[in-house]
Design a protein around this motif. Structure first.
Motif, mmCIF file in Angstrom:
data_model
loop_
_atom_site.group_PDB
_atom_site.id
_atom_site.type_symbol
_atom_site.label_atom_id
_atom_site.label_comp_id
_atom_site.label_asym_id
_atom_site.label_seq_id
_atom_site.Cartn_x
_atom_site.Cartn_y
_atom_site.Cartn_z
ATOM 1 N N LYS A 144 4.426 12.672 29.310
ATOM 2 C CA LYS A 144 5.876 12.545 29.208
ATOM 3 C C LYS A 144 6.529 12.630 30.589
ATOM 4 C CE LYS A 144 6.124 14.519 24.554
ATOM 5 N NZ LYS A 144 6.987 13.469 23.936
ATOM 6 N N LYS A 145 7.872 12.620 30.601
ATOM 7 C CA LYS A 145 8.639 12.723 31.842
ATOM 8 C C LYS A 145 9.574 13.924 31.761
ATOM 9 C CE LYS A 145 10.633 8.715 31.459
ATOM 10 N NZ LYS A 145 10.086 8.320 30.151
ATOM 11 N N PRO A 146 9.963 14.477 32.925
ATOM 12 C CA PRO A 146 10.976 15.540 32.901
ATOM 13 C C PRO A 146 12.218 15.063 32.155
ATOM 14 C CG PRO A 146 10.009 15.369 35.081
ATOM 15 C CD PRO A 146 9.485 14.197 34.292
ATOM 16 N N GLY A 147 12.748 15.919 31.305
ATOM 17 C CA GLY A 147 13.903 15.552 30.491
ATOM 18 C C GLY A 147 13.531 15.108 29.092
ATOM 19 N N PRO A 193 8.326 22.422 40.044
ATOM 20 C CA PRO A 193 8.839 22.748 41.377
ATOM 21 C C PRO A 193 8.058 22.059 42.499
ATOM 22 C CG PRO A 193 8.612 24.723 40.039
ATOM 23 C CD PRO A 193 7.935 23.621 39.294
ATOM 24 N N LYS A 194 6.779 21.781 42.250
ATOM 25 C CA LYS A 194 5.938 21.180 43.285
ATOM 26 C C LYS A 194 6.021 19.654 43.290
ATOM 27 C CE LYS A 194 2.602 24.985 43.344
ATOM 28 N NZ LYS A 194 1.182 25.372 43.176
ATOM 29 N N ASN A 195 6.405 19.061 42.160
ATOM 30 C CA ASN A 195 6.475 17.600 42.072
ATOM 31 C C ASN A 195 7.496 17.243 40.992
ATOM 32 O OD1 ASN A 195 6.135 14.847 41.658
ATOM 33 N ND2 ASN A 195 3.913 14.923 41.970
ATOM 34 N N LYS A 196 8.666 16.767 41.405
ATOM 35 C CA LYS A 196 9.770 16.551 40.477
ATOM 36 C C LYS A 196 9.489 15.462 39.448
ATOM 37 C CE LYS A 196 13.375 18.256 43.575
ATOM 38 N NZ LYS A 196 13.538 19.498 42.761
#
Length: 338
Positions: free
Chosen positions: A175-178, A202-205
């Protein structure tokens, strides 16, 4: 990759009345203590199993370590180089730049904990026993905080059943952030589904973050605990896994022999390379080991250790290690480091 190690940090010597250190930027790596995973340490079993009948064992399944000495003076470093089998290495190989000894100790402890979990699951998978995904810790200010809790069992991700942390990670990272994710949760005797919105790592948005630390645990009431202190890194995994298998299966996995070894392990039983193996071979030989189980990728380094007539097997999987012990006990051939 960090090794299973005991780090000895001496008091930092300085020029009197100044803050000028007299230490050299090198570390000494040498043979460390050897622990029989079938025996006890400080009055407790190294590998403790509850919730099921445990089989009697004999012989030894020795976990080997590397002893690391830092903060040495020039005289101390030269003395270890001249009078011991220690390897003198740049301090950056032990404590990378911008890291403190405390940072490395914490990283090694975390790696050791992960190796314990993987060892348990690899053993239970080998034995065909059921496992489950358990929440160990929550990351502060993460989507999971306030929704999940330690000891929650994750049973599914978006309605797909899961039984290992790796399966959860694979489904979440697709999936993706959000994006939203639906987790099946068992808390105590209650099953429910919770929905979370994934955050940015935090290490890779671009990487989605759920915000939990997971471990695999037995699903049939069995409890496995490891009781070693002051040891870090991931390379005890294989020997821990073999000890669990030996205790939960009939007969003697090692044929009653003194067997030693080292190697990381994944939940699917793959054995990975480690550092400092020549010192671990030397330590095992000094403890009377008859057979040493070495990751195939470490074979050339393993032969550099003082091994005398101790046989060194080349292994890539948990099954390889078990087959090597069976063959050694019956006098048959097995893949060796050469």
């Amino acid at each position: 990759m960090p090794v299973v190690a005991l780090t000895v940090l001496a008091t930092v010597p300085k020029i009197p009345f100044t803050d000028i250190s007299l230490t050299v930027p090198y570390a000494a790596e040498g043979p460390g203590p050897v622990f029989d995973t079938l025996s006890e340490v400080d009055g407790q079993p190294v590998v403790s199993i509850d919730g099921t009948q445990v089989d009697q064992t004999s012989g030894e399944l020795n976990m080997t370590t590397v002893s690391v000495r830092t903060q040495m003076t020039l005289a101390q470093a030269l003395a270890r180089w001249a009078t011991t089998d220690d390897t003198i290495v740049p301090i950056e190989q032990v404590i990378p730049p911008n890291h403190s000894p405390e940072d490395i100790e914490e990283q090694n402890k975390a790696a050791f904990t992960r190796s314990e979990s993987a060892a348990t699951i690899a053993a239970l998978n080998h034995l065909g026993r059921p496992v489950k995904v358990t929440v160990a810790e929550l990351v502060e200010d993460s989507p999971a905080q306030g929704v999940l809790a330690p000891e929650d069992v994750i049973t599914s991700v978006d309605a797909q059943p899961v039984s290992t942390p790796g399966q959860v990670q694979e489904l979440v990272r697709a999936k993706k952030p959000g994006d939203s994710v639906a987790l099946g949760i068992r808390r105590g005797e209650t099953d429910r589904t919770v929905e979370l919105e994934l955050a940015e790592s935090p290490k890779n948005k671009s990487v989605p973050m759920l915000g939990i630390l997971m471990i695999s645990t037995p699903a049939d009431g069995v409890s496995v605990e490891y009781n070693l202190q002051d040891v870090g890194g991931p390379s005890a995994g294989m020997m821990f896994s073999l000890a669990v298998i030996d205790k939960l299966s009939p007969g003697e996995l090692n044929g009653g022999h003194n067997v030693a070894g080292t190697g990381t392990i994944s939940e699917n039983g793959e054995i990975g390379p480690i550092g400092g193996i020549q010192h671990k071979v030397t330590a095992a030989h000094g403890e009377g080991a008859e057979l040493f189980l070495a990751p195939k990728a470490n074979c050339q380094e393993a032969l550099a250790g003082n091994h005398g007539d101790m046989a060194i097997a080349s292994v890539e999987t948990l099954d390889d290690s078990i087959h090597a012990m069976e063959a050694f006990s019956s006098g048959k051939d097995f893949p060796r480091c050469s």
